[in-house]
Design a protein around this motif. Structure first.
Motif, PDB file in Angstrom:
ATOM      1  N   CYS A   5       0.806  -1.132  -0.023  1.00 59.71           N
ATOM      2  CA  CYS A   5       0.097   0.001  -0.133  1.00 59.71           C
ATOM      3  C   CYS A   5       0.806   1.116  -0.033  1.00 59.71           C
ATOM      4  N   ARG A   6       0.802   2.075  -1.046  1.00 61.41           N
ATOM      5  CA  ARG A   6       1.619   3.019  -1.107  1.00 61.41           C
ATOM      6  C   ARG A   6       1.416   4.410  -0.516  1.00 61.41           C
ATOM      7  N   ILE A   7       0.179   4.504   0.040  1.00 63.35           N
ATOM      8  CA  ILE A   7      -0.131   5.895   0.600  1.00 63.35           C
ATOM      9  C   ILE A   7      -0.611   5.628   2.184  1.00 63.35           C
ATOM     10  N   PRO A   8      -0.296   6.398   2.893  1.00 65.51           N
ATOM     11  CA  PRO A   8      -0.752   6.212   4.548  1.00 65.51           C
ATOM     12  C   PRO A   8      -2.136   6.768   4.432  1.00 65.51           C
ATOM     13  N   ALA A   9      -3.179   5.950   5.034  1.00 67.45           N
ATOM     14  CA  ALA A   9      -4.859   6.131   5.300  1.00 67.45           C
ATOM     15  C   ALA A   9      -5.159   5.614   6.589  1.00 67.45           C
TER      16      ALA A   9
END
Length: 112
Positions: free
Chosen positions: A60-64
């Protein structure tokens, strides 16, 4: 004629081996359920049951923050440190006691 048929067979063998390699590579990768984007739209407290934090590491490339609704939908919100309403919603979920399943009326429950 022999040279053309050998070239044809070598090309077919190459295409077959590349396609088999790509199929095995695709099957060995674990599919990750990731948020690709986030929405800053506020989520009502009454519809959220749980959450998970997605870091920007790994697949998963983005923090969320992934909120799960009562209907099982997954909603992607910004990382808690980036947005105040996300932190407040997480605090609300953590403060809410876990509910026991309701007893069925008219039926005795068997204790084992």
């Amino acid at each position: 004629m022999f040279s053309n048929s050998m070239t044809l067979w070598a090309g077919a063998l190459l295409i077959l081996s590349v396609s088999l390699w790509s199929c095995t590579t695709a099957q060995s990768d674990d599919a990750a359920d990731c948020c690709l984007t986030t929405s800053n739209r506020h989520i009502p407290k009454r519809v959220v049951t749980s959450f998970t934090i997605q870091t920007g590491n790994g697949a998963c490339r983005i923090p969320a923050t992934i909120f799960v609704t009562k209907k099982g939908r997954k909603l992607c919100a910004p990382f808690p440190s980036e947005n105040n309403w996300v932190s407040k919603l997480i605090d609300h979920i953590l403060a809410t006691p876990v509910q026991n399943p309701r007893k069925q009326k008219g039926k005795k429950q068997r204790i084992q």
